[in-house]
Design a protein around this motif. Sequence first.
Motif, PDB file in Angstrom:
ATOM      1  N   LEU A 207       0.851  -1.181   0.000  1.00 11.80           N
ATOM      2  CA  LEU A 207       0.000   0.000   0.000  1.00 11.80           C
ATOM      3  C   LEU A 207       0.888   1.233   0.000  1.00 11.80           C
ATOM      4  CD1 LEU A 207      -2.759  -0.947   2.613  1.00 11.80           C
ATOM      5  CD2 LEU A 207      -2.582  -1.589   0.211  1.00 11.80           C
ATOM      6  N   GLU A 208       0.303   2.358  -0.382  1.00 12.72           N
ATOM      7  CA  GLU A 208       1.043   3.613  -0.455  1.00 12.72           C
ATOM      8  C   GLU A 208       0.523   4.598   0.584  1.00 12.72           C
ATOM      9  OE1 GLU A 208       3.583   3.909  -2.437  1.00 12.72           O
ATOM     10  OE2 GLU A 208       3.250   2.034  -3.552  1.00 12.72           O
ATOM     11  N   ALA A 209       1.353   5.550   0.945  1.00 13.63           N
ATOM     12  CA  ALA A 209       0.887   6.643   1.792  1.00 13.63           C
ATOM     13  C   ALA A 209      -0.128   7.478   1.015  1.00 13.63           C
ATOM     14  CB  ALA A 209       2.060   7.517   2.215  1.00 13.63           C
ATOM     15  N   PRO A 210      -1.159   7.965   1.654  1.00 18.20           N
ATOM     16  CA  PRO A 210      -2.163   8.775   0.946  1.00 18.20           C
ATOM     17  C   PRO A 210      -1.530  10.016   0.316  1.00 18.20           C
ATOM     18  CG  PRO A 210      -2.942   8.182   3.133  1.00 18.20           C
ATOM     19  CD  PRO A 210      -1.499   7.796   3.082  1.00 18.20           C
ATOM     20  N   ARG A 211      -2.011  10.336  -0.889  1.00 16.72           N
ATOM     21  CA  ARG A 211      -1.551  11.552  -1.564  1.00 16.72           C
ATOM     22  C   ARG A 211      -2.475  12.731  -1.284  1.00 16.72           C
ATOM     23  NH1 ARG A 211      -0.744   7.636  -5.703  1.00 16.72           N
ATOM     24  NH2 ARG A 211      -2.665   8.298  -6.751  1.00 16.72           N
ATOM     25  N   LEU A 212      -3.631  12.448  -0.706  1.00 14.66           N
ATOM     26  CA  LEU A 212      -4.590  13.470  -0.301  1.00 14.66           C
ATOM     27  C   LEU A 212      -4.875  13.299   1.187  1.00 14.66           C
ATOM     28  CD1 LEU A 212      -7.204  13.132  -3.201  1.00 14.66           C
ATOM     29  CD2 LEU A 212      -5.518  14.964  -2.928  1.00 14.66           C
ATOM     30  N   PRO A 213      -5.257  14.355   1.886  1.00 15.46           N
ATOM     31  CA  PRO A 213      -5.669  14.196   3.279  1.00 15.46           C
ATOM     32  C   PRO A 213      -6.805  13.175   3.382  1.00 15.46           C
ATOM     33  CG  PRO A 213      -5.321  16.501   2.791  1.00 15.46           C
ATOM     34  CD  PRO A 213      -5.236  15.778   1.476  1.00 15.46           C
ATOM     35  N   LEU A 214      -6.619  12.172   4.225  1.00 21.51           N
ATOM     36  CA  LEU A 214      -7.529  11.041   4.304  1.00 21.51           C
ATOM     37  C   LEU A 214      -7.892  10.791   5.765  1.00 21.51           C
ATOM     38  CD1 LEU A 214      -8.888   8.480   2.991  1.00 21.51           C
ATOM     39  CD2 LEU A 214      -6.679   7.327   3.341  1.00 21.51           C
ATOM     40  N   LEU A 215      -9.213  10.670   6.032  1.00 24.09           N
ATOM     41  CA  LEU A 215      -9.696  10.376   7.376  1.00 24.09           C
ATOM     42  C   LEU A 215     -10.244   8.967   7.436  1.00 24.09           C
ATOM     43  CD1 LEU A 215     -11.609  13.688   8.186  1.00 24.09           C
ATOM     44  CD2 LEU A 215      -9.261  13.077   8.794  1.00 24.09           C
ATOM     45  N   SER A 216      -9.932   8.252   8.523  1.00 21.87           N
ATOM     46  CA  SER A 216     -10.465   6.905   8.698  1.00 21.87           C
ATOM     47  C   SER A 216     -11.637   6.926   9.665  1.00 21.87           C
ATOM     48  CB  SER A 216      -9.382   5.956   9.215  1.00 21.87           C
ATOM     49  OG  SER A 216      -9.271   6.028  10.622  1.00 21.87           O
ATOM     50  N   ASN A 217     -12.384   5.825   9.681  1.00 23.63           N
ATOM     51  CA  ASN A 217     -13.531   5.693  10.575  1.00 23.63           C
ATOM     52  C   ASN A 217     -13.136   5.437  12.026  1.00 23.63           C
ATOM     53  OD1 ASN A 217     -15.789   3.870   8.303  1.00 23.63           O
ATOM     54  ND2 ASN A 217     -15.175   6.005   8.337  1.00 23.63           N
TER      55      ASN A 217
END
Length: 300
Positions: A207-217
């Motif tokens: 998997l890759e690090a997110p390229r956009l700000p990403l929120l998890s549940n």
Amino acid sequence: MSYALIFSGQGMQHPAMLAWLAEDDVLRSVQRRLGHDWRERLRDPDWAGRNANAQLLLTGAGLAAWTALAPHVPAPAVVAGYSVGEVAAFAVAGVFDAPTAIELVQQRADRMDREAERCACGLIAVRGLGAEVLDRLCADLGLAVAIRNDPVSVVLGGPRAALASAADAAQGLGGHVTRLNVHVASHTPWMSDAARSFEVLLAARTLEAPRLPLLSNVGGRVRDADQARAALARQIDHTVRWDECMEGIASRRVRCVLEIGPGQALARMWNARYADIPARSADEFRSIEGVIGWIERHTG
């Protein structure tokens, strides 16, 4: 100016959802896996409610919709997904590509369905009751909070017989109950083996690090691949904190919020909480031009 992109969960899928959606490689892949005309089959509530069908279809449709929109709109300031909508959100953020998302969500659903065979379980949505009352219902009837939307809006999960008793009790106390067309106790301890199995699967994937700000549940901002793996596995058997996701989105000072998926539940929930930041569902529009125009009007 910025906007947030959020992806719906299952339970609201319908034959006319995302009416403007054109077929692409992602949807063709989903169609091959389902083996049916998905719009026609969604007319059958039993087929539509099957976990494997719903998770695969919502992920594919969400990613196909974003693929169509992405060339015409700026990148979102933040991305999040509600329940299974996280898989599409993580793909849009760059954690994995669309074909991987389709493969992973099918594996996710298979593992959850195997757990569901051991328990006749499901989900109900309850609104209008306080946290203490809901916690007491769960303790008395052996249920768990699957999703927290806000202090008086939750989704409860567990055995169907207990859910039926909880629905009667909640209505008797003045609450509003919606029985969801979902046949697994997602985001509860009944899915613990599925979560562990999915975690093992993800550990073997790049998997890759997110390229956009990403929120998890289940843990807030996702910053690297290891956090992405942990978040995707943990949300299967942990309470989805959509209330915290909404707070995280609002903290980005976005101008508007676009929901991609069936129905308008997330957009309505957002509008009830943040009246000064408009939200709309892509499912409300009859054409892709309508979606694009709405984003342009609120971010230009």
